[in-house]
Design an enzyme around this catalytic site. Structure first.
Site, mmCIF file in Angstrom:
data_model
loop_
_atom_site.group_PDB
_atom_site.id
_atom_site.type_symbol
_atom_site.label_atom_id
_atom_site.label_comp_id
_atom_site.label_asym_id
_atom_site.label_seq_id
_atom_site.Cartn_x
_atom_site.Cartn_y
_atom_site.Cartn_z
ATOM 1 N N ASP A 1 0.816 -1.221 0.000
ATOM 2 C CA ASP A 1 0.000 0.000 0.000
ATOM 3 C C ASP A 1 0.847 1.267 0.000
ATOM 4 O O ASP A 1 0.318 2.356 -0.193
ATOM 5 C CB ASP A 1 -0.922 -0.007 1.228
ATOM 6 N N GLN B 1 -4.927 -1.296 -7.430
ATOM 7 C CA GLN B 1 -5.650 -0.484 -6.457
ATOM 8 C C GLN B 1 -6.302 0.709 -7.137
ATOM 9 O O GLN B 1 -5.670 1.384 -7.953
ATOM 10 C CB GLN B 1 -4.723 0.025 -5.356
ATOM 11 N N SER C 1 -7.827 5.070 -0.170
ATOM 12 C CA SER C 1 -7.902 3.806 -0.899
ATOM 13 C C SER C 1 -9.352 3.341 -0.960
ATOM 14 O O SER C 1 -10.065 3.397 0.039
ATOM 15 C CB SER C 1 -7.049 2.740 -0.205
#
Length: 290
Positions: A205, A278, A229
């Site tokens: 991440d 993502q 996110s």
């Protein structure tokens, strides 16, 4: 293990409360909200406690921001235990509300067809400055009110391939890469595949969502920007070690409707070991003037 590596291992080691129910502690890593990588790693760890097979894919949604001052409860639903695949659903709960959900699939390694794209050519890691060194070079740009949090050490060691000053962002190509590993080797008593995968999820991440900001001359600390996110997908292709250098190569393909879509690949010893996807919220807000 050094202190930062031990803290990371502790963060991704959950307390078993009941069959299929676990509790993870929270830590302030990025600000007021829980770092998404922490929830990813803890959720994967919770699912891994219910099977002896390695994960091969994770599909997650971030639903609400997590409270760094409260623990997180993880409920694991054993969806399927098949001969080839094991499926788990995980809910992360805080203050009685589901803040995160994911599906994780597990499968043993097996022989079969093998192909991978070529690893990108970047300068070797030994010739690059660490993120900590680069921060010291731009400390004069860091506002006093965020200097302490910006300068503190991360729980992993990062060496950017193409470093930028986040306080003076310029329009750039939608790509980014860094080498990443834990500060120290994992101790023998915790050196297991499930922990390596959870740590990789934790640091998958880092910076991935911000790749879509680069064409716009923005960074994650731009004052007009709201970042979060939305979802996160991770595929585990081959075994790896998080305490050896991995190259994390990232690119964004589109920013539209206040969202950016980002792709990442993790390489180790010439092997493509993980892939990530993502989508993140990148909303421009109006700045109130006095």
């Amino acid at each position: 293990m050094n202190q930062l590596t031990q803290e990371l291992v502790d963060l991704l080691t959950l307390e078993r409360l009941e069959e299929n129910i676990f509790r993870g502690k929270s830590q302030n890593l990025v600000g007021k909200r829980v770092f998404g990588g922490q929830v990813l790693g803890q959720a994967l760890r919770a699912a891994s406690y219910t099977t002896d097979r390695p994960a091969h894919s994770l599909h997650a949604y971030f639903l609400f921001g997590g409270d760094v001052n409260a623990p997180i409860i993880y409920e694991v639903d054993r969806i399927r235990d098949g001969r080839s695949f094991v499926s788990r659903q995980v809910r992360a709960i805080q203050h009685g509300k589901t803040i995160f959900m994911c599906m994780v699939s597990f499968a043993d390694q097996e022989e079969g067809l093998n192909y991978q794209v070529a690893e990108p050519e970047y300068p070797p890691v030994d010739g690059l400055k660490s993120e900590a060194e680069l921060k010291k070079m731009i400390v004069d740009f860091v506002p006093e009110n965020v200097r302490a949090s910006f300068m503190r050490d991360r729980h992993v060691e990062i060496k950017p391939v193409m470093p930028v000053n986040p306080f003076q962002p310029q329009p750039e190509a939608p790509s980014y890469a860094h080498y990443i590993r834990t500060h120290d080797r994992l101790a023998d008593d915790v050196d297991e595949n499930a922990l390596h995968q959870a740590i990789a999820a934790f640091y998958s991440d880092f910076t991935l969502m911000t790749t879509a900001l680069r064409p716009h001359g923005l960074s994650y600390i731009s004052p007009s920007l709201q970042c979060a996110s939305i979802d996160h997908t991770m595929y585990f292709h081959k075994p790896f070690r998080v305490d050896d250098w991995m190259l994390y190569d990232m690119e964004a393909t589109i920013s539209a409707s206040s969202r950016g879509l980002n792709f990442g690949r993790m390489w180790q010893n010439g092997q493509l070991v993980c892939s990530t996807v993502q989508e993140g919220l990148i909303r421009i807000r109006e700045i109130e003037t006095q």
